[in-house]
Design a protein around this motif. Structure first.
Motif, short mmCIF file in Angstrom:
data_model
loop_
_atom_site.label_atom_id
_atom_site.label_comp_id
_atom_site.label_asym_id
_atom_site.label_seq_id
_atom_site.Cartn_x
_atom_site.Cartn_y
_atom_site.Cartn_z
N VAL A 180 0.87 -1.18 0.00
CA VAL A 180 0.00 0.00 0.00
C VAL A 180 0.90 1.23 0.00
O VAL A 180 1.90 1.28 0.74
CB VAL A 180 -0.93 0.00 1.22
CG1 VAL A 180 -1.75 1.29 1.30
CG2 VAL A 180 -1.85 -1.22 1.18
N HIS A 181 0.54 2.21 -0.82
CA HIS A 181 1.40 3.38 -1.03
C HIS A 181 0.63 4.67 -0.73
O HIS A 181 0.11 5.32 -1.63
CB HIS A 181 1.91 3.38 -2.48
CG HIS A 181 2.75 2.18 -2.79
ND1 HIS A 181 4.12 2.20 -2.76
CD2 HIS A 181 2.39 0.90 -3.09
CE1 HIS A 181 4.58 1.00 -3.06
NE2 HIS A 181 3.55 0.18 -3.25
N PRO A 182 0.58 5.04 0.56
CA PRO A 182 -0.11 6.28 0.91
C PRO A 182 0.73 7.51 0.53
O PRO A 182 1.95 7.50 0.57
CB PRO A 182 -0.26 6.20 2.43
CG PRO A 182 0.10 4.79 2.80
CD PRO A 182 1.04 4.32 1.75
N GLY A 183 -0.01 8.58 0.19
CA GLY A 183 0.60 9.90 0.10
C GLY A 183 0.53 10.56 1.46
O GLY A 183 0.54 9.89 2.49
N PRO A 184 0.44 11.90 1.51
CA PRO A 184 0.36 12.59 2.80
C PRO A 184 -0.92 12.20 3.57
O PRO A 184 -2.02 12.35 3.05
CB PRO A 184 0.34 14.07 2.42
CG PRO A 184 0.91 14.12 1.04
CD PRO A 184 0.50 12.84 0.38
N ILE A 185 -0.73 11.69 4.77
CA ILE A 185 -1.86 11.26 5.62
C ILE A 185 -1.74 11.97 6.96
O ILE A 185 -0.63 12.14 7.49
CB ILE A 185 -1.82 9.73 5.84
CG1 ILE A 185 -1.76 8.97 4.51
CG2 ILE A 185 -3.03 9.29 6.67
CD1 ILE A 185 -2.97 9.12 3.63
N HIS A 186 -2.86 12.38 7.52
CA HIS A 186 -2.86 13.02 8.83
C HIS A 186 -2.45 12.02 9.91
O HIS A 186 -3.26 11.19 10.34
CB HIS A 186 -4.25 13.57 9.16
CG HIS A 186 -4.50 14.95 8.65
ND1 HIS A 186 -5.67 15.32 8.02
CD2 HIS A 186 -3.72 16.06 8.65
CE1 HIS A 186 -5.61 16.59 7.65
NE2 HIS A 186 -4.43 17.05 8.03
N THR A 187 -1.21 12.08 10.35
CA THR A 187 -0.71 11.22 11.42
C THR A 187 0.27 12.04 12.26
O THR A 187 0.69 13.12 11.84
CB THR A 187 0.03 10.00 10.87
OG1 THR A 187 1.25 10.43 10.24
CG2 THR A 187 -0.82 9.22 9.88
#
Length: 254
Positions: A180-187
């Protein structure tokens, strides 16, 4: 989820952010989950919020005995292993010239070696249990390059390739392996990032951990003919570049 009834899952980096959201989604799908992380207080609190379907275990993903204990605990508490999500990761800001050798190695150890170690130890159990699913959380940094985070980029490209190698090796045992290749995620990892970094995306915002978790849930429960596959969740950031013309009255742009 009938194939996974009475079986267990392990999510690394499970104490908060994307990992905690993945654990929640897997529990909703019927799995029982070990949330493994270095962050004891947050991990225990989030596991307790999921009730009897989740427990927290302390884990440094680069530690082989620690991994063995987590896998033992998963099966002892929740049944034969079915799913492993390698989500634990760290980010260091350092380019080719500025990043220290020690930090480069540390980033690669956690992000790449830690995932390999988890797969290395989990695969025989999954094989013995009749199959299962491994999901490796890479990044858009495993699809394109970024300046200033050389170690992170190297580790995430490596994890992408490792996923494909594992899929080829383990498919005959009924074990699917996807990335899985997320971009910018609120973490917490992206808490200091400027929101302007998403301005050029087709969907110009940060993603949410629950959106990544939904993708993982789909891979585990629905994408049963997918292995070695890359699932991108980045608001369209890697789709390409939007070309903005300068103001003009008409005619040819030149």
């Amino acid at each position: 989820m009938s194939e996974f009834n009475g079986r267990s899952a392990v999510v690394t980096g499970g104490a908060r952010g994307i990992g905690a959201a993945i654990a929640y989604t897997l529990v909703k799908s019927g799995l029982r989950v070990v949330m493994a992380d270095l962050l004891n207080a947050e991990g225990m609190a989030n596991a307790e919020s999921l009730g009897a379907a989740a427990i927290f275990r302390h884990l440094d993903v680069t530690d082989e005995p620690g991994w063995r204990q987590v896998l033992d605990d998963a099966e002892a508490n929740f049944g034969p292993l079915a799913v492993v999500v390698n989500n634990a990761g760290i980010l260091d800001f350092g380019g080719i010239e500025s990043e220290s050798p020690a930090m480069f190695r540390h980033v690669v150890d956690v992000n790449l070696f830690g995932a390999w170690l988890g797969m290395h130890l989990a695969a025989p159990r999954l094989r013995a249990n009749g199959g299962g699913v491994i999901v490796n959380i890479s990044s858009t940094a495993g699809l394109v390059g970024y300046s200033g985070i050389a170690g992170y980029v190297a580790s995430k490209w490596g994890l992408r390739g490792l996923t494909k190698a594992a899929a080829l090796e383990l498919g005959d045992a009924g074990i699917r392996v996807c990335s899985v290749h997320p971009g910018p995620i609120h973490t917490p990892m992206t808490a200091g990032f400027d929101t302007s970094m998403t301005a050029g995306q087709p969907l110009p915002r940060f993603g949410e951990p629950a959106e990544v978790a939904a993708m993982v849930g789909f891979i585990v429960t629905e994408a049963t003919f997918s292995t070695g596959s890359e699932f991108v969740i980045d608001g369209g950031a890697t789709a390409g570049m939007t070309l903005v013309k300068p103001a003009q009255t008409g005619g040819t742009w030149q």
